[in-house]
Design a protein around this motif. Structure first.
Motif, PDB file in Angstrom:
ATOM      1  N   PRO A  59       7.383  -3.002  32.862  1.00 19.05           N
ATOM      2  CA  PRO A  59       8.315  -2.897  32.370  1.00 19.05           C
ATOM      3  C   PRO A  59       8.571  -1.619  32.950  1.00 19.05           C
ATOM      4  CG  PRO A  59       6.287  -1.599  30.967  1.00 19.05           C
ATOM      5  CD  PRO A  59       6.345  -2.627  32.247  1.00 19.05           C
ATOM      6  N   PHE A  60       9.151  -1.629  34.699  1.00 14.84           N
ATOM      7  CA  PHE A  60       9.499  -0.224  35.419  1.00 14.84           C
ATOM      8  C   PHE A  60      10.483  -1.819  36.505  1.00 14.84           C
ATOM      9  CE2 PHE A  60       5.779   1.353  34.506  1.00 14.84           C
ATOM     10  CZ  PHE A  60       5.894   1.843  33.350  1.00 14.84           C
ATOM     11  N   THR A  61      11.667  -0.473  36.271  1.00 20.43           N
ATOM     12  CA  THR A  61      12.159  -1.377  37.408  1.00 20.43           C
ATOM     13  C   THR A  61      11.208  -1.553  38.450  1.00 20.43           C
ATOM     14  OG1 THR A  61      14.166  -0.838  38.656  1.00 20.43           O
ATOM     15  CG2 THR A  61      12.905   0.845  38.817  1.00 20.43           C
ATOM     16  N   PRO A  62      11.378  -2.995  38.993  1.00 18.57           N
ATOM     17  CA  PRO A  62      10.687  -3.621  40.737  1.00 18.57           C
ATOM     18  C   PRO A  62      10.886  -2.067  41.760  1.00 18.57           C
ATOM     19  CG  PRO A  62      11.698  -5.249  40.001  1.00 18.57           C
ATOM     20  CD  PRO A  62      12.499  -3.382  38.831  1.00 18.57           C
ATOM     21  N   GLN A  63       8.890  -1.661  42.609  1.00 18.36           N
ATOM     22  CA  GLN A  63       8.659  -1.233  43.470  1.00 18.36           C
ATOM     23  C   GLN A  63       8.328  -1.109  44.468  1.00 18.36           C
ATOM     24  OE1 GLN A  63       7.975   3.139  41.972  1.00 18.36           O
ATOM     25  NE2 GLN A  63       8.480   2.312  39.946  1.00 18.36           N
ATOM     26  N   LEU A  64       8.614  -1.060  45.532  1.00 22.75           N
ATOM     27  CA  LEU A  64       7.759  -2.026  46.573  1.00 22.75           C
ATOM     28  C   LEU A  64       6.778  -1.439  46.963  1.00 22.75           C
ATOM     29  CD1 LEU A  64      10.960  -2.891  49.433  1.00 22.75           C
ATOM     30  CD2 LEU A  64       9.863  -4.266  47.837  1.00 22.75           C
ATOM     31  N   SER A  65       6.994  -0.164  46.480  1.00 28.73           N
ATOM     32  CA  SER A  65       5.441   0.235  46.958  1.00 28.73           C
ATOM     33  C   SER A  65       4.654   0.210  46.132  1.00 28.73           C
ATOM     34  CB  SER A  65       5.776   2.094  46.982  1.00 28.73           C
ATOM     35  OG  SER A  65       6.032   1.977  45.361  1.00 28.73           O
ATOM     36  N   ILE A  66       4.508  -0.372  44.543  1.00 27.30           N
ATOM     37  CA  ILE A  66       3.670  -0.616  44.252  1.00 27.30           C
ATOM     38  C   ILE A  66       3.832  -2.376  44.147  1.00 27.30           C
ATOM     39  CG2 ILE A  66       3.368  -1.900  41.670  1.00 27.30           C
ATOM     40  CD1 ILE A  66       4.840   0.440  40.937  1.00 27.30           C
ATOM     41  N   THR A  67       4.457  -3.132  45.075  1.00 27.28           N
ATOM     42  CA  THR A  67       4.754  -4.514  45.631  1.00 27.28           C
ATOM     43  C   THR A  67       3.438  -4.747  46.553  1.00 27.28           C
ATOM     44  OG1 THR A  67       6.086  -5.132  44.609  1.00 27.28           O
ATOM     45  CG2 THR A  67       5.083  -6.554  46.356  1.00 27.28           C
ATOM     46  N   HIS A  68       3.623  -4.080  48.180  1.00 28.18           N
ATOM     47  CA  HIS A  68       2.818  -3.322  48.156  1.00 28.18           C
ATOM     48  C   HIS A  68       1.320  -3.555  48.339  1.00 28.18           C
ATOM     49  CE1 HIS A  68       1.368  -1.617  52.797  1.00 28.18           C
ATOM     50  NE2 HIS A  68       1.760  -2.789  52.991  1.00 28.18           N
ATOM     51  N   ALA A  69       1.136  -2.309  47.736  1.00 24.29           N
ATOM     52  CA  ALA A  69       0.005  -1.794  47.166  1.00 24.29           C
ATOM     53  C   ALA A  69      -1.033  -3.090  46.596  1.00 24.29           C
ATOM     54  CB  ALA A  69      -0.253  -0.457  45.701  1.00 24.29           C
ATOM     55  N   ILE A  70      -0.709  -4.012  45.602  1.00 26.01           N
ATOM     56  CA  ILE A  70      -1.036  -5.073  44.497  1.00 26.01           C
ATOM     57  C   ILE A  70      -1.288  -6.159  45.889  1.00 26.01           C
ATOM     58  CG2 ILE A  70      -1.331  -6.683  42.761  1.00 26.01           C
ATOM     59  CD1 ILE A  70       0.790  -4.697  41.630  1.00 26.01           C
ATOM     60  N   ILE A  71      -0.486  -6.316  46.559  1.00 25.83           N
ATOM     61  CA  ILE A  71      -0.618  -7.376  47.717  1.00 25.83           C
ATOM     62  C   ILE A  71      -1.885  -6.535  48.490  1.00 25.83           C
ATOM     63  CG2 ILE A  71       0.296  -9.150  49.259  1.00 25.83           C
ATOM     64  CD1 ILE A  71       3.196  -8.714  48.328  1.00 25.83           C
ATOM     65  N   GLU A  72      -2.367  -5.451  48.916  1.00 26.87           N
ATOM     66  CA  GLU A  72      -2.679  -5.588  50.157  1.00 26.87           C
ATOM     67  C   GLU A  72      -4.048  -5.388  49.295  1.00 26.87           C
ATOM     68  OE1 GLU A  72      -3.788  -3.906  53.815  1.00 26.87           O
ATOM     69  OE2 GLU A  72      -1.822  -3.963  52.883  1.00 26.87           O
ATOM     70  N   VAL A  73      -4.195  -5.865  48.366  1.00 27.77           N
ATOM     71  CA  VAL A  73      -5.939  -5.118  47.580  1.00 27.77           C
ATOM     72  C   VAL A  73      -5.924  -6.460  47.066  1.00 27.77           C
ATOM     73  CG1 VAL A  73      -7.064  -4.166  44.955  1.00 27.77           C
ATOM     74  CG2 VAL A  73      -5.479  -2.594  46.737  1.00 27.77           C
ATOM     75  N   SER A  74      -5.295  -7.378  46.707  1.00 22.92           N
ATOM     76  CA  SER A  74      -5.680  -8.190  46.648  1.00 22.92           C
ATOM     77  C   SER A  74      -6.199  -9.613  46.920  1.00 22.92           C
ATOM     78  CB  SER A  74      -4.353  -8.805  45.476  1.00 22.92           C
ATOM     79  OG  SER A  74      -4.649 -10.226  44.387  1.00 22.92           O
ATOM     80  N   PRO A  75      -7.246 -10.213  46.606  1.00 16.40           N
ATOM     81  CA  PRO A  75      -8.206 -11.287  46.712  1.00 16.40           C
ATOM     82  C   PRO A  75      -7.214 -12.785  47.043  1.00 16.40           C
ATOM     83  CG  PRO A  75      -9.421 -10.633  44.954  1.00 16.40           C
ATOM     84  CD  PRO A  75      -8.257  -9.492  45.548  1.00 16.40           C
ATOM     85  N   SER A  76      -6.517 -12.683  46.046  1.00 13.65           N
ATOM     86  CA  SER A  76      -5.974 -13.714  45.610  1.00 13.65           C
ATOM     87  C   SER A  76      -4.200 -13.967  46.013  1.00 13.65           C
ATOM     88  CB  SER A  76      -6.011 -14.502  44.436  1.00 13.65           C
ATOM     89  OG  SER A  76      -6.158 -13.664  43.771  1.00 13.65           O
ATOM     90  N   PRO A  77      -3.812 -15.161  45.632  1.00  9.82           N
ATOM     91  CA  PRO A  77      -2.071 -14.722  45.220  1.00  9.82           C
ATOM     92  C   PRO A  77      -1.310 -14.213  44.429  1.00  9.82           C
ATOM     93  CG  PRO A  77      -3.021 -17.222  46.607  1.00  9.82           C
ATOM     94  CD  PRO A  77      -4.288 -16.596  45.911  1.00  9.82           C
ATOM     95  N   VAL A  78      -0.474 -13.341  44.984  1.00 11.70           N
ATOM     96  CA  VAL A  78       0.038 -12.816  43.978  1.00 11.70           C
ATOM     97  C   VAL A  78       1.793 -13.438  43.426  1.00 11.70           C
ATOM     98  CG1 VAL A  78       1.325 -10.001  43.968  1.00 11.70           C
ATOM     99  CG2 VAL A  78      -1.046 -10.743  45.030  1.00 11.70           C
TER     100      VAL A  78
END
Length: 227
Positions: A67-86
Protein backbone atom coordinates in the motif's frame (compact mmCIF):
# COMPACT_ATOMS: atom_id res chain seq x y z
CA UNK A 1 7.32 -49.55 0.20
CA UNK A 2 5.97 -51.58 -2.71
CA UNK A 3 2.66 -49.69 -2.52
CA UNK A 4 4.47 -46.35 -2.56
CA UNK A 5 6.40 -47.28 -5.69
CA UNK A 6 3.17 -48.16 -7.47
CA UNK A 7 1.54 -44.90 -6.40
CA UNK A 8 2.65 -42.32 -8.97
CA UNK A 9 1.53 -39.48 -6.69
CA UNK A 10 3.91 -40.42 -3.91
CA UNK A 11 6.45 -37.63 -3.54
CA UNK A 12 9.61 -38.21 -1.47
CA UNK A 13 10.25 -35.40 1.02
CA UNK A 14 13.81 -34.21 1.62
CA UNK A 15 14.39 -31.91 4.59
CA UNK A 16 17.32 -30.67 6.65
CA UNK A 17 17.42 -29.89 10.34
CA UNK A 18 17.95 -26.16 9.86
CA UNK A 19 15.58 -25.65 6.93
CA UNK A 20 12.68 -27.79 8.07
CA UNK A 21 10.58 -24.81 9.14
CA UNK A 22 9.07 -23.19 6.04
CA UNK A 23 5.84 -21.43 5.18
CA UNK A 24 3.77 -23.99 3.29
CA UNK A 25 0.76 -23.07 1.19
CA UNK A 26 -2.40 -25.16 1.76
CA UNK A 27 -2.13 -28.42 -0.19
CA UNK A 28 -5.65 -27.89 -1.60
CA UNK A 29 -4.20 -25.23 -3.88
CA UNK A 30 -2.49 -27.93 -5.93
CA UNK A 31 -5.90 -29.02 -7.23
CA UNK A 32 -5.85 -25.89 -9.40
CA UNK A 33 -4.81 -26.21 -13.06
CA UNK A 34 -2.05 -23.62 -12.79
CA UNK A 35 -0.94 -20.94 -15.23
CA UNK A 36 2.08 -21.45 -17.46
CA UNK A 37 3.96 -18.13 -17.34
CA UNK A 38 7.14 -17.87 -19.37
CA UNK A 39 7.66 -21.62 -19.10
CA UNK A 40 6.88 -21.86 -15.36
CA UNK A 41 3.68 -23.55 -14.17
CA UNK A 42 2.27 -21.58 -11.26
CA UNK A 43 -0.55 -22.78 -9.01
CA UNK A 44 0.23 -21.03 -5.73
CA UNK A 45 1.39 -17.47 -5.09
CA UNK A 46 2.35 -16.07 -1.72
CA UNK A 47 1.07 -12.55 -1.06
CA UNK A 48 3.94 -10.94 0.81
CA UNK A 49 6.77 -8.43 0.68
CA UNK A 50 8.57 -9.94 3.67
CA UNK A 51 11.82 -11.23 2.17
CA UNK A 52 12.38 -13.71 5.02
CA UNK A 53 8.98 -15.33 4.44
CA UNK A 54 9.39 -15.25 0.66
CA UNK A 55 12.79 -16.96 0.92
CA UNK A 56 11.37 -19.66 3.20
CA UNK A 57 8.15 -20.46 1.37
CA UNK A 58 7.21 -23.34 -0.94
CA UNK A 59 4.86 -21.22 -3.08
CA UNK A 60 5.26 -21.37 -6.86
CA UNK A 61 5.35 -17.60 -7.12
CA UNK A 62 5.12 -14.27 -5.29
CA UNK A 63 2.67 -11.39 -5.59
CA UNK A 64 4.54 -8.38 -4.24
CA UNK A 65 1.94 -5.63 -3.92
CA UNK A 66 1.95 -3.14 -1.05
CA UNK A 67 0.00 0.00 0.00
CA UNK A 68 2.76 2.48 -0.87
CA UNK A 69 3.99 3.95 -4.11
CA UNK A 70 6.06 1.27 -5.91
CA UNK A 71 9.80 1.59 -5.31
CA UNK A 72 12.45 -0.12 -7.40
CA UNK A 73 14.68 -0.77 -4.38
CA UNK A 74 11.89 -2.93 -2.91
CA UNK A 75 11.28 -4.64 -6.25
CA UNK A 76 14.96 -5.44 -6.64
CA UNK A 77 15.29 -6.78 -3.08
CA UNK A 78 12.31 -9.13 -3.45
CA UNK A 79 13.37 -10.47 -6.86
CA UNK A 80 16.93 -10.93 -5.62
CA UNK A 81 15.79 -13.01 -2.63
CA UNK A 82 12.87 -14.94 -4.09
CA UNK A 83 13.50 -18.55 -5.23
CA UNK A 84 10.34 -18.38 -7.37
CA UNK A 85 8.86 -16.02 -10.01
CA UNK A 86 7.78 -12.59 -8.77
CA UNK A 87 4.85 -10.47 -9.93
CA UNK A 88 5.36 -6.90 -8.75
CA UNK A 89 2.94 -4.06 -8.19
CA UNK A 90 3.49 -1.05 -10.46
CA UNK A 91 0.59 1.15 -9.42
CA UNK A 92 -2.33 2.20 -11.58
CA UNK A 93 -4.19 4.11 -8.87
CA UNK A 94 -2.36 7.01 -7.20
CA UNK A 95 0.84 6.07 -9.02
CA UNK A 96 -0.07 6.14 -12.69
CA UNK A 97 0.81 7.33 -16.18
CA UNK A 98 4.41 7.40 -17.38
CA UNK A 99 5.68 6.74 -13.86
CA UNK A 100 3.89 3.36 -13.77
CA UNK A 101 5.25 2.49 -17.21
CA UNK A 102 8.81 3.35 -16.16
CA UNK A 103 8.45 1.25 -12.99
CA UNK A 104 7.08 -1.67 -15.03
CA UNK A 105 9.93 -1.52 -17.54
CA UNK A 106 12.53 -1.47 -14.77
CA UNK A 107 10.77 -4.35 -13.01
CA UNK A 108 11.04 -6.39 -16.21
CA UNK A 109 14.74 -5.61 -16.50
CA UNK A 110 15.26 -6.69 -12.88
CA UNK A 111 13.66 -10.05 -13.72
CA UNK A 112 10.00 -9.79 -12.76
CA UNK A 113 7.71 -12.38 -14.36
CA UNK A 114 4.78 -9.96 -14.52
CA UNK A 115 3.46 -6.62 -13.32
CA UNK A 116 0.33 -6.18 -11.21
CA UNK A 117 -1.87 -3.12 -11.67
CA UNK A 118 -4.52 -1.78 -9.32
CA UNK A 119 -8.25 -1.95 -10.07
CA UNK A 120 -8.62 1.80 -10.97
CA UNK A 121 -6.02 1.53 -13.77
CA UNK A 122 -7.38 3.11 -16.99
CA UNK A 123 -7.32 0.99 -20.14
CA UNK A 124 -5.28 3.61 -21.99
CA UNK A 125 -2.43 3.15 -19.52
CA UNK A 126 -2.58 -0.63 -19.99
CA UNK A 127 -2.37 -0.18 -23.77
CA UNK A 128 0.66 2.10 -23.47
CA UNK A 129 2.37 -0.25 -21.03
CA UNK A 130 1.71 -3.25 -23.27
CA UNK A 131 3.68 -1.55 -26.03
CA UNK A 132 6.68 -0.98 -23.74
CA UNK A 133 7.07 -4.24 -21.80
CA UNK A 134 7.32 -7.90 -22.77
CA UNK A 135 6.11 -9.55 -19.54
CA UNK A 136 2.43 -10.21 -18.68
CA UNK A 137 0.20 -7.48 -17.29
CA UNK A 138 -1.97 -8.57 -14.38
CA UNK A 139 -5.01 -6.47 -13.45
CA UNK A 140 -6.70 -6.68 -10.06
CA UNK A 141 -10.46 -7.23 -10.13
CA UNK A 142 -12.47 -6.27 -7.04
CA UNK A 143 -16.01 -6.10 -8.41
CA UNK A 144 -18.44 -7.86 -10.73
CA UNK A 145 -18.81 -4.54 -12.55
CA UNK A 146 -15.37 -4.86 -14.13
CA UNK A 147 -15.46 -4.81 -17.95
CA UNK A 148 -13.32 -7.89 -18.61
CA UNK A 149 -13.61 -7.72 -22.39
CA UNK A 150 -12.22 -4.20 -22.52
CA UNK A 151 -9.36 -5.18 -20.21
CA UNK A 152 -8.42 -8.04 -22.52
CA UNK A 153 -8.51 -5.73 -25.56
CA UNK A 154 -6.26 -3.27 -23.71
CA UNK A 155 -3.60 -5.96 -23.18
CA UNK A 156 -4.28 -7.68 -19.86
CA UNK A 157 -2.98 -11.27 -19.77
CA UNK A 158 -4.02 -12.36 -16.25
CA UNK A 159 -6.85 -11.34 -13.92
CA UNK A 160 -6.17 -11.20 -10.19
CA UNK A 161 -9.53 -11.48 -8.47
CA UNK A 162 -9.69 -10.07 -4.95
CA UNK A 163 -13.36 -9.62 -4.19
CA UNK A 164 -13.55 -10.57 -0.53
CA UNK A 165 -16.56 -12.80 0.17
CA UNK A 166 -17.63 -12.49 -3.49
CA UNK A 167 -14.33 -13.72 -4.94
CA UNK A 168 -15.59 -17.16 -6.04
CA UNK A 169 -18.71 -15.59 -7.55
CA UNK A 170 -16.65 -13.07 -9.54
CA UNK A 171 -14.33 -15.85 -10.74
CA UNK A 172 -17.30 -17.93 -11.85
CA UNK A 173 -18.78 -15.02 -13.81
CA UNK A 174 -15.49 -14.35 -15.59
CA UNK A 175 -14.91 -18.02 -16.36
CA UNK A 176 -18.41 -18.47 -17.78
CA UNK A 177 -17.90 -15.63 -20.28
CA UNK A 178 -14.20 -16.14 -20.97
CA UNK A 179 -13.35 -19.86 -20.66
CA UNK A 180 -9.69 -19.50 -21.67
CA UNK A 181 -8.61 -16.43 -19.70
CA UNK A 182 -5.99 -16.81 -16.94
CA UNK A 183 -7.35 -16.17 -13.45
CA UNK A 184 -5.53 -15.80 -10.13
CA UNK A 185 -7.76 -15.41 -7.07
CA UNK A 186 -7.43 -14.96 -3.33
CA UNK A 187 -7.97 -18.18 -1.41
CA UNK A 188 -9.96 -16.73 1.46
CA UNK A 189 -9.91 -17.67 5.12
CA UNK A 190 -10.15 -21.45 5.00
CA UNK A 191 -9.70 -24.64 2.98
CA UNK A 192 -13.35 -24.71 1.91
CA UNK A 193 -13.00 -21.21 0.44
CA UNK A 194 -9.94 -22.31 -1.55
CA UNK A 195 -11.82 -25.33 -2.92
CA UNK A 196 -14.82 -23.20 -3.91
CA UNK A 197 -12.64 -20.64 -5.66
CA UNK A 198 -10.83 -23.34 -7.66
CA UNK A 199 -14.15 -24.99 -8.49
CA UNK A 200 -15.41 -21.61 -9.71
CA UNK A 201 -12.58 -21.52 -12.24
CA UNK A 202 -9.46 -20.00 -10.69
CA UNK A 203 -6.24 -21.29 -12.26
CA UNK A 204 -4.03 -20.18 -9.37
CA UNK A 205 -4.54 -19.11 -5.75
CA UNK A 206 -2.86 -16.41 -3.69
CA UNK A 207 -2.11 -17.27 -0.07
CA UNK A 208 -1.54 -14.70 2.68
CA UNK A 209 0.99 -16.17 5.13
CA UNK A 210 1.13 -15.49 8.88
CA UNK A 211 3.33 -12.57 9.84
CA UNK A 212 6.81 -13.10 11.25
CA UNK A 213 5.44 -11.80 14.56
CA UNK A 214 2.79 -14.52 14.64
CA UNK A 215 5.33 -17.18 13.75
CA UNK A 216 7.72 -15.93 16.43
CA UNK A 217 4.93 -16.07 18.99
CA UNK A 218 4.48 -19.81 18.42
CA UNK A 219 8.22 -20.41 18.58
CA UNK A 220 8.58 -18.43 21.82
CA UNK A 221 5.75 -20.40 23.43
CA UNK A 222 7.60 -23.62 22.66
CA UNK A 223 10.86 -22.19 24.04
CA UNK A 224 9.08 -21.23 27.27
CA UNK A 225 7.71 -24.75 27.65
CA UNK A 226 11.24 -26.18 27.67
CA UNK A 227 12.49 -23.87 30.45
Amino acid sequence: MENRVKDKKYVPVIETRLRKRIVEVPKEIYDASGINVLGKRIKSLIFSTDVAIIKNSNADGVIAVYPFTPQLSITHAIIEVSPSPVFVGVGGGLTTGQRSIDIALNAELYGAFGVVMNAPTPNELIKEMKQRIDIPIVITVVSEKENIEERIKAGVSIFNVSGGAKTAQIVENIRRRFPDVAIIATGGQNVESIRNTIKAGANAITYTPPSTGEMFSDIMDKYRETL
